[in-house]
Structures are given as structure tokens and as C-alpha cells.
Design a protein around this motif. Sequence first.
Motif, short mmCIF file in Angstrom:
data_model
loop_
_atom_site.label_atom_id
_atom_site.label_comp_id
_atom_site.label_asym_id
_atom_site.label_seq_id
_atom_site.Cartn_x
_atom_site.Cartn_y
_atom_site.Cartn_z
N ASP A 134 -0.43 51.84 55.15
CA ASP A 134 -1.80 51.42 55.44
C ASP A 134 -1.88 50.13 56.25
O ASP A 134 -2.96 49.58 56.45
CB ASP A 134 -2.63 51.29 54.15
CG ASP A 134 -2.12 50.21 53.21
OD1 ASP A 134 -1.19 49.47 53.59
OD2 ASP A 134 -2.64 50.12 52.08
N SER A 135 -0.73 49.67 56.77
CA SER A 135 -0.74 48.43 57.57
C SER A 135 -0.40 48.68 59.03
O SER A 135 -0.05 47.74 59.75
CB SER A 135 0.25 47.41 56.97
OG SER A 135 1.59 47.87 57.10
N VAL A 136 -0.45 49.94 59.46
CA VAL A 136 -0.13 50.26 60.85
C VAL A 136 -1.25 51.10 61.47
O VAL A 136 -2.07 51.68 60.76
CB VAL A 136 1.21 51.04 60.97
CG1 VAL A 136 2.37 50.19 60.48
CG2 VAL A 136 1.14 52.36 60.21
N SER A 137 -1.23 51.16 62.78
CA SER A 137 -2.18 51.97 63.55
C SER A 137 -1.43 52.56 64.73
O SER A 137 -0.31 52.12 65.05
CB SER A 137 -3.35 51.11 64.05
OG SER A 137 -2.88 50.19 65.04
N PRO A 138 -2.00 53.54 65.41
CA PRO A 138 -1.32 54.06 66.61
C PRO A 138 -1.03 52.95 67.62
O PRO A 138 0.05 52.92 68.22
CB PRO A 138 -2.31 55.08 67.16
CG PRO A 138 -3.13 55.50 65.98
CD PRO A 138 -3.25 54.29 65.12
N ASP A 139 -1.98 52.04 67.80
CA ASP A 139 -1.79 50.98 68.79
C ASP A 139 -0.70 50.01 68.36
O ASP A 139 0.11 49.58 69.19
CB ASP A 139 -3.11 50.23 69.01
CG ASP A 139 -4.14 51.06 69.77
OD1 ASP A 139 -3.74 52.07 70.38
OD2 ASP A 139 -5.32 50.69 69.73
N SER A 140 -0.67 49.63 67.07
CA SER A 140 0.33 48.65 66.63
C SER A 140 1.74 49.24 66.72
O SER A 140 2.69 48.55 67.12
CB SER A 140 0.04 48.17 65.21
OG SER A 140 0.26 49.19 64.24
N LEU A 141 1.90 50.50 66.36
CA LEU A 141 3.21 51.13 66.44
C LEU A 141 3.66 51.29 67.89
O LEU A 141 4.84 51.10 68.20
CB LEU A 141 3.19 52.48 65.73
CG LEU A 141 3.09 52.39 64.19
CD1 LEU A 141 2.72 53.73 63.60
CD2 LEU A 141 4.38 51.87 63.60
N GLN A 178 0.14 60.69 58.40
CA GLN A 178 -0.58 60.17 59.57
C GLN A 178 0.22 59.05 60.23
O GLN A 178 0.40 59.05 61.47
CB GLN A 178 -1.95 59.67 59.12
CG GLN A 178 -2.88 59.28 60.25
CD GLN A 178 -4.24 58.84 59.71
OE1 GLN A 178 -4.32 58.09 58.73
NE2 GLN A 178 -5.30 59.33 60.33
N ALA A 179 0.72 58.11 59.42
CA ALA A 179 1.49 56.99 59.98
C ALA A 179 2.78 57.49 60.61
O ALA A 179 3.20 56.98 61.66
CB ALA A 179 1.79 55.98 58.87
N ILE A 180 3.42 58.48 59.99
CA ILE A 180 4.66 59.04 60.55
C ILE A 180 4.38 59.69 61.90
O ILE A 180 5.16 59.53 62.86
CB ILE A 180 5.30 60.02 59.55
CG1 ILE A 180 5.88 59.26 58.36
CG2 ILE A 180 6.37 60.86 60.23
CD1 ILE A 180 6.41 60.14 57.25
N GLU A 181 3.30 60.42 62.00
CA GLU A 181 2.95 61.05 63.29
C GLU A 181 2.71 60.00 64.36
O GLU A 181 3.18 60.14 65.50
CB GLU A 181 1.71 61.92 63.12
CG GLU A 181 1.30 62.64 64.40
CD GLU A 181 0.06 63.50 64.22
OE1 GLU A 181 -0.32 64.20 65.19
OE2 GLU A 181 -0.55 63.45 63.14
#
Length: 409
Positions: A134-141, A178-181
Motif C-alpha cells: 500500500d506504499s507504492v503506485s505505478p508512477d513510484s515504481l 495490483q502492486a505486483i502488476e
Amino acid sequence: MPSALPLGDPAPGDGVLPEQAAEGAAGRMFSLYAHIPFCAVRCGYCDFNTYTATELGGGASQDAYAATAASEVSFAARAMQESGLPERKLGTVFFGGGTPTLLPARDLVSVLRSATDAWGLAENAEITTEANPDSVSPDSLQELADGGFTRVSFGMQSAVPHVLQVLDRTHEPARVPQAIEWARNAGLKVSVDLIYGTPGESEQDWEISVRTALSYQPDHISAYSLIVEDGTKLAAQIRRGQVPGIEDDDHAVKYTLADELFQAAGLSWYEVSNWARTPEDACRHNLAYWHGDDWWGIGPGAHSHIGGVRWWNVKHPTAYAERLARGLSPAAGRETLNDETREMERIMLLTRLSGGIRVDSLSAPARRSMPQLIADELVDGRAAFTGVLQLTLRGRLLADAVVRRLLSD
């Protein structure tokens, strides 16, 4: 509160290491560990050196942390040069915590860039960060991947809500895929961490977690048995009877189940608590620890090891920042390992790996223990015939007992 630091000798303010550290250094890989000590919520089982915002006083700002960590990188590079260590590029970098991804991605990239500027990166270097889903987003990754990161390790722990609640984990299970994707879309390799043996977790709960994790097809899985540390919230809850205790037999059953399911899904064990899809997917940073290579740990409470010299930083972020601001080493203490201790650690660590340890590198008493270890089905007899001590599944469950036998006179 996090556990206490070990006792040791005073560490010099200039960080210069004894001559022993440079001996044979050119033949060892050099790595960097960056400790990010911040968490949104302290998990009830956690004994790591982490802090929530409400636990921190002045001078321990998350906003300033990247610059403070970068200052230790500069200090480390200077201290290593003054210690006569050869120039080596970083083979691996690992950001752990805490929750490293509570910091903006640009801050993590900034710390990595400072390390790259100081030492350079070896070809195909492995760069990992731990992350809470819950601490990541597509942009941050994507920003992490663009900044040089190659791998992310998600703290999944469980797929069962009531188990996550006991662990005080804040993410929803649906957030993990979701985060893995997002990570895969950014081009990052993916590892997931699981914990088994949580109070109230049934065998069925654990099987759901394992099968769910496998459905995400990660490159790597770590599965750790829950250890209840003194001083944690969970220890107090067990002591008061608010949650049930933990049984060793339960751990063994769940480990065996996980190993069976992991292997059926194409992941092979390479260390007692770690499985990888291919040998290239094994965590090279952790392998550096188990092989006794060199690493500098930056951050409050971080531990370092170079050539048999081990040291650890002061724990509180404020004290850590203040020492660096004064141009002093943040180390709270250190120890220089003698030959006996280094040999003990070599056996303890290499025994845990699937590659095992050469029988002819063991002492005579340890070699004499081999027939009984084979008879007790703790060591693979066929591997031993080729000269390698390799644990069986039963041996992995009793790895500490195997090490004790090897080290007994």
C-alpha cells in the motif's frame, strides 16, 4: 521498542578499519545495505529498528533522511579508502526497513545515485527495495526502475485478513496483485515475503496464502516462521492470553506444505527460507551475507561487515544524523572476529544453502559426525558421496541442530 544493540569495542570516529579488513578484499563482492527506519504503523510482531512519525522527535525528519543517508555514503567511501581497501564496484544494493517506499521514489533514487557516484555499479548489479503493497503506485515504481532499481520485494505476509490483522499489517490482500502488476509493468523483478505460524493461523489459512502468492507468479518467495520477540506487542498479547501461543510442530507442518507447493510451481529452494524460479532469481544481496562477503550498512541501527570486522550504527535517527553532521562515524560499536568465530559463522551460513558446504573444509570432528547425520536423514547421502554436505528437507527443519553437531568437538 526495537531490540538493543550488541555490546562491542568502541568504534573510532574516523571510521578507519583495522588492516585485517583489507586482506583478500579484492576477491570478495562488495554490497551496500540502506536502512530506511520509517513505518506508517509498527507491526505487532516487529523487532526491527523502525519508527512511526509519532515516535520521532526533532531532527529525525523523513524529508531530510535521503541527504543524511547520502552523507554516510560519502563518509563510508572516504573511510574505506583510508583503510587501504581496494576500489570495488557495488555488486548489490538493498533498501530495507522499515518501509523504504514511505520515502518518495526520488529520495531512494537519490541515495542510490550517491552510492553509484561513490563506488560505481558492477555489470548487472542487483538493486532491490522492500515495499509494503500500500506504499507504492505505478508512477513510484516506474520512477524506481528508471532510477536504476531492478527488483522489489513486497511484504505480503498473508492473504488471509484475520491473519494480517493479528500481524497489524495495513494493506488489503487485493492490493498485492495490483502492486505486483505495476512492478512488472515497470520492468522490475518481483519477490514476495510470507510469514507462517501467526497465532490463530490454521493450516488451511497458510495454504490459501501460499497458493495465492503462487498465483501471482513471483520470481522469488521468502517464507519465514514467525518468531515472537520479547518486548513486542505480540509477545505481550500472548503473555496476556489475548492470542494463542505458537507451536514448533505447527511451523514444521507449514514449512513442509509450503516447500511442496513452491517446488510443484517451479520454485526451488536455495536457502532454508528462500525459493527462486531460476538460479538468476535468487537474491544475490542475501547470498552475499551467507557467503561472508563485504557490505557497508548505512542508516540508524544498520550493521556492516568487511573482512571479519563487524560494526553497527547508533539506533535513533536523531543521534545518527547528529553524528554525521559533526563528521563522525555513526557507529556505536564494533568487533573484530577471530578465526574461530569466522569459521563458526562460515559453517552456520553455508550449511543453510542448497549448495551446501564442502565436507573436506570441515574439521575432523565435524567430518566424523557425517555418518550419523546421514543416518538421521538430516544430510543427503548422495550429495555427501560427492563431498558436499547438503541438507535434506528434514535437515532444513532442524538446521540449527545440524550446525550444533558440526560445531561440537
